[in-house]
Design an enzyme around this catalytic site. Structure first.
Site, PDB file in Angstrom:
ATOM      1  N   LYS A 139     -21.372 -15.707   2.248  1.00 20.68           N
ATOM      2  CA  LYS A 139     -22.760 -15.454   2.630  1.00 20.68           C
ATOM      3  C   LYS A 139     -23.587 -14.721   1.583  1.00 20.68           C
ATOM      4  O   LYS A 139     -23.133 -13.743   0.991  1.00 20.68           O
ATOM      5  CB  LYS A 139     -22.767 -14.580   3.874  1.00 20.68           C
ATOM      6  CG  LYS A 139     -22.233 -15.251   5.107  1.00 20.68           C
ATOM      7  CD  LYS A 139     -22.459 -14.287   6.239  1.00 20.68           C
ATOM      8  CE  LYS A 139     -21.859 -14.773   7.533  1.00 20.68           C
ATOM      9  NZ  LYS A 139     -21.702 -13.631   8.439  1.00 20.68           N
ATOM     10  N   ARG A 171       0.832  -1.218   0.000  1.00 23.47           N
ATOM     11  CA  ARG A 171       0.000   0.000   0.000  1.00 23.47           C
ATOM     12  C   ARG A 171       0.862   1.262   0.000  1.00 23.47           C
ATOM     13  O   ARG A 171       0.453   2.283  -0.550  1.00 23.47           O
ATOM     14  CB  ARG A 171      -0.945   0.005   1.200  1.00 23.47           C
ATOM     15  CG  ARG A 171      -2.062  -0.981   0.975  1.00 23.47           C
ATOM     16  CD  ARG A 171      -3.112  -0.883   2.035  1.00 23.47           C
ATOM     17  NE  ARG A 171      -4.269  -1.645   1.600  1.00 23.47           N
ATOM     18  CZ  ARG A 171      -5.155  -2.177   2.404  1.00 23.47           C
ATOM     19  NH1 ARG A 171      -5.028  -2.029   3.710  1.00 23.47           N
ATOM     20  NH2 ARG A 171      -6.172  -2.845   1.925  1.00 23.47           N
ATOM     21  N   GLY A 211     -14.443  -3.385   0.916  1.00 30.84           N
ATOM     22  CA  GLY A 211     -15.773  -2.813   1.195  1.00 30.84           C
ATOM     23  C   GLY A 211     -16.178  -1.787   0.158  1.00 30.84           C
ATOM     24  O   GLY A 211     -17.330  -1.749  -0.286  1.00 30.84           O
ATOM     25  N   GLY A 225     -12.062  -7.940  -1.341  1.00 28.12           N
ATOM     26  CA  GLY A 225     -10.846  -8.381  -0.675  1.00 28.12           C
ATOM     27  C   GLY A 225     -10.480  -9.832  -0.917  1.00 28.12           C
ATOM     28  O   GLY A 225      -9.375 -10.130  -1.358  1.00 28.12           O
TER      29      GLY A 225
HETATM   30  P1  AMP Z   1     -16.532 -13.288   1.126  1.00 22.52           P
HETATM   31  O1  AMP Z   1     -15.722 -12.444   2.077  1.00 22.52           O
HETATM   32  O2  AMP Z   1     -17.985 -13.192   1.351  1.00 22.52           O
HETATM   33  O3  AMP Z   1     -16.130 -13.080  -0.309  1.00 22.52           O
HETATM   34  O4  AMP Z   1     -16.197 -14.781   1.496  1.00 22.52           O
HETATM   35  C1  AMP Z   1     -14.934 -15.320   1.380  1.00 22.52           C
HETATM   36  C2  AMP Z   1     -14.862 -16.546   2.216  1.00 22.52           C
HETATM   37  O5  AMP Z   1     -15.850 -17.451   1.796  1.00 22.52           O
HETATM   38  C3  AMP Z   1     -13.530 -17.255   2.103  1.00 22.52           C
HETATM   39  O6  AMP Z   1     -12.871 -17.202   3.333  1.00 22.52           O
HETATM   40  C4  AMP Z   1     -13.928 -18.675   1.739  1.00 22.52           C
HETATM   41  O7  AMP Z   1     -13.220 -19.647   2.460  1.00 22.52           O
HETATM   42  C5  AMP Z   1     -15.391 -18.734   2.103  1.00 22.52           C
HETATM   43  N1  AMP Z   1     -16.099 -19.754   1.352  1.00 22.52           N
HETATM   44  C6  AMP Z   1     -16.192 -19.899   0.020  1.00 22.52           C
HETATM   45  N2  AMP Z   1     -16.888 -20.979  -0.322  1.00 22.52           N
HETATM   46  C7  AMP Z   1     -17.266 -21.571   0.835  1.00 22.52           C
HETATM   47  C8  AMP Z   1     -18.007 -22.744   1.148  1.00 22.52           C
HETATM   48  N3  AMP Z   1     -18.507 -23.522   0.194  1.00 22.52           N
HETATM   49  N4  AMP Z   1     -18.191 -23.031   2.462  1.00 22.52           N
HETATM   50  C9  AMP Z   1     -17.688 -22.241   3.419  1.00 22.52           C
HETATM   51  N5  AMP Z   1     -16.984 -21.120   3.190  1.00 22.52           N
HETATM   52  C10 AMP Z   1     -16.772 -20.784   1.910  1.00 22.52           C
END
Ligand code: AMP
Length: 411
Positions: free
Chosen positions: A218, A36, A391, A368
Site C-alpha cells: 500500500k 530473537r 515498524g 518486516g
Molecule cells: P508491505 O507490508 O507493505 O511491505 O507489503 C508486503 C506485502 O505486499 C506482501 O505480502 C506482498 O505479497 C504484497 N504485495 C507486493 N506486491 C503486490 C502486488 N502487486 N499486489 C498485491 N500485493 C502485493
C-alpha cells in the site's frame, strides 16, 4: 551516536534491567523459531561476563483477552534461553509484586531472571485483577499505554536499564520509555546499538549516490517514507502493489490490481515534486486471479481487463538494475511483488540479486516483509544490514524519532 552504550556503563555487581525482544513465534506452548533469543545472547553474555545481576523481560504476542494469558506465557522462552546460555535462568511467573521482588533481592552476581510477559499488564490492573470490558477485551493497558506507576515500579527494581528491544523502539511503553524515564542510568544494548548505527549511516548520512527501493502493498503505509526519502535520495524505485496507485495517477488502465483510490492525489503530488527522482516499473507480470498461477508478461505498465499486476516484469528488472548500478547506498523497504507466490517472487529475487552484486555499497533492508523476503530467498548474508524491526525501521525511514531510543540517556 549520542546515546549511552553498554560499554559506557559500569555494570559490575549491579541489578541490570534488560528489555529484550523475546516476542518469538509459539505453537502449542513451544517456541517455533528462536532467532530473537539467539540475537539477545551477546548483550546477556556481556553482562554476565561483567558480574551483573541480569533481569530480563519482554512482551510476547498480543495480550487482548484472558485466553491470551495462556497463549502468551513466557515460561517456555526461559527454557530455550537456559539451553542457549548454558546456565540456569530463573523464570518468575509474575511481572510485579512480592514474588518478583523477592527473586530479585535474592540474586547473586551472574544470576539471570526472566519475568513474565510485560503485556500481561495490559489485562491485569494495579490490584492484580483481570480488567476487561463487556466484550472481554483488555482495558488495563498499563504496559502499552505507558502507565506511569508501572514504569516507575519496574525502574525501582534495578540500578541500570538496558534497552535491547528494537522491535518496540517506535512505541512508548512502560517497559521501555517508562523505565528509562525513571531510572538514574540507562543505555542501549548491542542489538539496538547496531540497528541505530546502521540505520543512521544508511538514512541520515548516506554516501551518494543513494538509491531507495520502495515496494509492498500500500501507498498509504509508505507515504511518510517516500516523503522523507525524497529529500535524501538520488532515485526512488517504486514497485509492488503500491505502484498501481501511481499508474492510476498517470491515467493507465490497471485492471483489478491493488488500488487506493483516495491516494491517487498524493501519488500525483509525489510525481510532480520528485523531479524525475521517482522511477516506476515499465512492465509487469499479471494474473487473472490472486493466486500462484503462471504469469503473463505485459509490455507496458498497463494491466489487461480482468487481470491484476502481481510483480514487476523483465524490462523493469533491467531498468532497476541499471538505476542501482554505481549506487553507494541502497535502502530497501517492501517487496516488488507477491513474493509469497513462486511465480511472482521473480522481481523481488532479482532486486535481491542486483543489490547483492553491489559489493562497494552500503545496503540496508528495513521492514518486516522485505527482510523476510530476502531471508526466504537466500540473501540473508548479502546485505550490510537487515533490520530486525518492521515498524521501528519503517518509522526510522520516515525520519521519525523512536521514543524507546530517545528515552535512553545521552553519553
Ligand atoms: P508491505 O507490508 O507493505 O511491505 O507489503 C508486503 C506485502 O505486499 C506482501 O505480502 C506482498 O505479497 C504484497 N504485495 C507486493 N506486491 C503486490 C502486488 N502487486 N499486489 C498485491 N500485493 C502485493
Amino acid at each position: 551516536m549520542n546515546k549511552k552504550e553498554l560499554k559506557d556503563v559500569k555494570v559490575n555487581g549491579k541489578k541490570v534491567l534488560v528489555r529484550v525482544d523475546f516476542n518469538v513465534p509459539m505453537k502449542d506452548g513451544q517456541v517455533t523459531n528462536d532467532n530473537r533469543i539467539t540475537a539477545a545472547i551477546p548483550t546477556i553474555k556481556y553482562l554476565l561476563d561483567h558480574q551483573a545481576k541480569v533481569i530480563l523481560f519482554s512482551h510476547l504476542g498480543k495480550v487482548k483477552t484472558v485466553d491470551d494469558l495462556k497463549k502468551c506465557d513466557m515460561a517456555p522462552v526461559a527454557k530455550v534461553l537456559e539451553q542457549k546460555l548454558g546456565q540456569p535462568v530463573k523464570f518468575v511467573n509474575s511481572f510485579e509484586g512480592k514474588e518478583l521482588e523477592d527473586a530479585i533481592n535474592q540474586m547473586h552476581e551472574q544470576d539471570v531472571i526472566l519475568f513474565q510477559n510485560t503485556r500481561f499488564a495490559d489485562i491485569i490492573d494495579g490490584n492484580g485483577q483481570i480488567s476487561v470490558d463487556n466484550n472481554g477485551a483488555a482495558t488495563a493497558k498499563r504496559e502499552s499505554k505507558n502507565n506511569p506507576t508501572l514504569g516507575k515500579y519496574w525502574a525501582s527494581l534495578g540500578d541500570i536499564f538496558v534497552n535491547d528491544a528494537f522491535g518496540t523502539a517506535h512505541r512508548a511503553h512502560a517497559s521501555n520509555v517508562g523505565i528509562a524515564s525513571n531510572i538514574s542510568e540507562s543505555c542501549l544494548g548491542f542489538l539496538v546499538e547496531k540497528e541505530v548505527k546502521m540505520l543512521s549511516q544508511g538514512v541520515d548520512h548516506p554516501v551518494k549516490p543513494f538509491v531507495a527501493i520502495i515496494g509492498g502493498a500500500k501507498v498509504s503505509d509508505k507515504i511518510g517514507v517516500i516523503e522523507h526519502l525524497l529529500t535524501k535520495v538520488d532515485k526512488i524505485l517504486i514497485g509492488g502493489g503500491m505502484a498501481y496507485t501511481f499508474f492510476a495517477a498517470q491515467g493507465y488502465k490497471i485492471g483489478n490490481s491493488l488500488l487506493e483510490a483516495d491516494k491517487i492525489d498524493i501519488a500525483k503530488e509525489f510525481l510532480a515534486k520528485a523531479n524525475g527522482k521517482i522511477i516506476l516499473p515499465v512492465d509487469g507480470l499479471e494474473a487473472p486471479e490472486f493466486a500462484d498461477v503462471p504469469a503473463k508478461v505485459t509490455d507496458s505498465p498497463e494491466i489487461d481487463d480482468g487481470y491484476m499486476g502481481l510483480d514487476i516484469g523483465p524490462q523493469t528488472i533491467d531498468l532497476f538494475e541499471k538505476e542501482l548500478f554505481g549506487a553507494k547506498t541502497v535502502a530497501w523497504n517492501g517487496p516488488m511483488g507477491v513474493f509469497e507466490f513462486r511465480n511472482y517472487s521473480v522481481g523481488t529475487k532479482a532486486i535481491c540479486a542486483a543489490i547483492a552484486k553491489l559489493t562497494d555499497a552500503f545496503t540496508l533492508i528495513g521492514g518486516g516483509d522485505s527482510a523476510a523476503a530476502a531471508i526466504q530467498l537466500g540473501y540473508q548474508d548479502k546485505f550490510t544490514h537487515i533490520s530486525t524491526g518492521g515498524g521501528a525501521s519503517l518509522e526510522y525511514l520516515e525520519g521519525k524519532t523512536l521514543p524507546g531510543i530517545e528515552a535512553v540517556q545521552n553519553k
